[in-house]
Design a protein around this motif. Structure first.
Motif, PDB file in Angstrom:
ATOM      1  N   MET A 181       0.862  -1.186   0.070  1.00  0.00           N
ATOM      2  CA  MET A 181      -0.234   0.212  -0.039  1.00  0.00           C
ATOM      3  C   MET A 181       1.117   1.394   0.186  1.00  0.00           C
ATOM      4  O   MET A 181       0.381   2.171  -0.423  1.00  0.00           O
ATOM      5  CB  MET A 181      -0.947   0.156   1.174  1.00  0.00           C
ATOM      6  CG  MET A 181      -1.932  -1.133   0.997  1.00  0.00           C
ATOM      7  SD  MET A 181      -3.403  -1.138   1.983  1.00  0.00           S
ATOM      8  CE  MET A 181      -3.947   0.568   2.056  1.00  0.00           C
ATOM      9  N   LEU A 190       0.681   5.459  -5.322  1.00  0.00           N
ATOM     10  CA  LEU A 190       0.481   4.292  -6.236  1.00  0.00           C
ATOM     11  C   LEU A 190       1.758   3.735  -7.118  1.00  0.00           C
ATOM     12  O   LEU A 190       1.837   3.308  -8.046  1.00  0.00           O
ATOM     13  CB  LEU A 190      -0.527   5.130  -7.440  1.00  0.00           C
ATOM     14  CG  LEU A 190      -1.931   4.891  -6.829  1.00  0.00           C
ATOM     15  CD1 LEU A 190      -2.838   5.466  -8.121  1.00  0.00           C
ATOM     16  CD2 LEU A 190      -2.603   3.738  -6.656  1.00  0.00           C
ATOM     17  N   TRP A 224      -9.755   5.087  -7.951  1.00  0.00           N
ATOM     18  CA  TRP A 224      -9.069   4.513  -6.878  1.00  0.00           C
ATOM     19  C   TRP A 224      -8.384   5.912  -6.095  1.00  0.00           C
ATOM     20  O   TRP A 224      -7.878   6.975  -6.648  1.00  0.00           O
ATOM     21  CB  TRP A 224      -7.643   3.889  -7.201  1.00  0.00           C
ATOM     22  CG  TRP A 224      -7.767   2.669  -7.997  1.00  0.00           C
ATOM     23  CD1 TRP A 224      -7.841   2.514  -9.367  1.00  0.00           C
ATOM     24  CD2 TRP A 224      -8.390   1.524  -7.528  1.00  0.00           C
ATOM     25  NE1 TRP A 224      -8.381   1.004  -9.649  1.00  0.00           N
ATOM     26  CE2 TRP A 224      -8.561   0.498  -8.513  1.00  0.00           C
ATOM     27  CE3 TRP A 224      -8.849   1.230  -6.270  1.00  0.00           C
ATOM     28  CZ2 TRP A 224      -9.122  -0.700  -8.428  1.00  0.00           C
ATOM     29  CZ3 TRP A 224      -9.206  -0.200  -5.810  1.00  0.00           C
ATOM     30  CH2 TRP A 224      -9.296  -1.172  -7.160  1.00  0.00           C
ATOM     31  N   ILE A 257      -6.688   7.109  -2.863  1.00  0.00           N
ATOM     32  CA  ILE A 257      -5.403   6.830  -2.190  1.00  0.00           C
ATOM     33  C   ILE A 257      -5.158   7.517  -0.828  1.00  0.00           C
ATOM     34  O   ILE A 257      -5.164   8.852  -1.090  1.00  0.00           O
ATOM     35  CB  ILE A 257      -4.294   6.664  -2.968  1.00  0.00           C
ATOM     36  CG1 ILE A 257      -4.261   6.153  -4.276  1.00  0.00           C
ATOM     37  CG2 ILE A 257      -2.771   6.044  -2.017  1.00  0.00           C
ATOM     38  CD1 ILE A 257      -4.734   4.706  -4.340  1.00  0.00           C
ATOM     39  N   ILE A 285      -6.791   2.275   0.323  1.00  0.00           N
ATOM     40  CA  ILE A 285      -6.909   2.301  -1.244  1.00  0.00           C
ATOM     41  C   ILE A 285      -8.449   1.858  -1.500  1.00  0.00           C
ATOM     42  O   ILE A 285      -8.817   0.937  -0.975  1.00  0.00           O
ATOM     43  CB  ILE A 285      -6.297   1.330  -1.905  1.00  0.00           C
ATOM     44  CG1 ILE A 285      -4.920   1.437  -1.829  1.00  0.00           C
ATOM     45  CG2 ILE A 285      -6.584   1.209  -3.483  1.00  0.00           C
ATOM     46  CD1 ILE A 285      -3.915   0.470  -2.308  1.00  0.00           C
ATOM     47  N   GLU A 286      -9.234   2.831  -1.989  1.00  0.00           N
ATOM     48  CA  GLU A 286     -10.754   2.707  -2.100  1.00  0.00           C
ATOM     49  C   GLU A 286     -11.121   3.117  -3.531  1.00  0.00           C
ATOM     50  O   GLU A 286     -10.571   3.841  -4.268  1.00  0.00           O
ATOM     51  CB  GLU A 286     -11.544   3.643  -1.150  1.00  0.00           C
ATOM     52  CG  GLU A 286     -12.901   3.845  -1.171  1.00  0.00           C
ATOM     53  CD  GLU A 286     -13.404   4.624  -0.295  1.00  0.00           C
ATOM     54  OE1 GLU A 286     -14.720   4.820  -0.178  1.00  0.00           O
ATOM     55  OE2 GLU A 286     -12.945   5.168   0.422  1.00  0.00           O
ATOM     56  N   SER A 287     -12.061   2.385  -4.129  1.00  0.00           N
ATOM     57  CA  SER A 287     -12.802   2.848  -5.359  1.00  0.00           C
ATOM     58  C   SER A 287     -14.296   2.647  -5.112  1.00  0.00           C
ATOM     59  O   SER A 287     -14.862   1.816  -4.506  1.00  0.00           O
ATOM     60  CB  SER A 287     -12.234   1.956  -6.379  1.00  0.00           C
ATOM     61  OG  SER A 287     -12.959   2.211  -7.441  1.00  0.00           O
ATOM     62  N   LYS A 311     -12.681  -1.317  -0.690  1.00  0.00           N
ATOM     63  CA  LYS A 311     -11.786  -0.830   0.089  1.00  0.00           C
ATOM     64  C   LYS A 311     -10.561  -1.671   0.589  1.00  0.00           C
ATOM     65  O   LYS A 311     -11.016  -2.764   1.048  1.00  0.00           O
ATOM     66  CB  LYS A 311     -12.451   0.022   1.646  1.00  0.00           C
ATOM     67  CG  LYS A 311     -13.442   0.980   1.299  1.00  0.00           C
ATOM     68  CD  LYS A 311     -14.065   1.395   2.733  1.00  0.00           C
ATOM     69  CE  LYS A 311     -15.049   2.454   2.378  1.00  0.00           C
ATOM     70  NZ  LYS A 311     -15.530   3.038   3.622  1.00  0.00           N
TER      71      LYS A 311
END
Length: 197
Positions: free
Chosen positions: A36, A41, A52, A54, A59-61, A188
């Protein structure tokens, strides 16, 4: 003597890091490498349209569809992950990918995170087209832990302390990058670690 101490310090410092792509990622004392990377990234390629987000710890989308794909290639490995998904989210962890620009179950091993997959035998905790689950463990709406072991043609998956794949076997792919997926819903990851075997 001072030169010797400085040399030992430098060697100890350099041995605590491993190179992944162009970035140095910290290696822990247990041999795991944190992918991570503290809000960056670095070490990943972004494929597709997922947004994404950050942060230092996550890390989430929340917009499909896309992947993060490692710049490093791996053969035998252990992955430890902590993730959160909605009950209808579609995600997964892909390993030994043959085409880092186009991840799919036809070119990678996909360890699924998808509670509502139409073919339930390959839902959350399964390795798509390799190892089925029964019953299907549900991951939606909470934090989950997953451990994936790939050693030669043998695979083991553990979700929240329960083994979902005890000894999946397949030998199509021997090496390749790993990837995480955002195909539907919120996804996530707050931990993603890897240890080459």
């Amino acid at each position: 003597m001072q030169r010797f101490i400085k040399l030992c310090t430098a060697l100890a410092f350099s041995s605590a890091f491993t190179l992944s792509g162009n970035s140095a990622l910290a290696q822990k004392s247990d041999g795991f490498i944190d992918l991570m990377n503290g809000g960056s990234l670095s070490g990943w390629n972004v494929i597709g349209n997922a947004n994404w987000i950050i942060s230092k710890d996550m890390i989430e989308s929340n917009k499909p569809s896309g992947y993060l794909v490692s710049t490093q290639s791996y053969r035998n490995l252990v992955i430890r992950a902590e993730f959160w998904v909605e009950s209808t989210s579609n995600s997964g962890i892909f390993i030994r990918c043959q085409n880092p620009q186009k991840l799919s179950q036809q070119s990678c091993y996909e360890i699924n995170i998808w509670d509502t997959r139409p073919e339930q035998a390959y839902a959350t905790g399964a390795i798509v087209d390799v190892a089925k689950v029964d019953p299907v463990p549900l991951a939606g709406g909470r934090w989950n832990t997953m451990e994936i072991i790939a050693n030669g043609p043998h695979f083991k998956v553990t979700l929240n302390g329960v083994v979902t794949v005890a000894d999946g076997q397949d030998s199509k792919y021997s090496e390749g990058p790993i990837g995480i997926q955002s195909a539907a819903g919120i996804v996530k990851f707050r931990k993603l670690e890897i240890k080459p075997l």
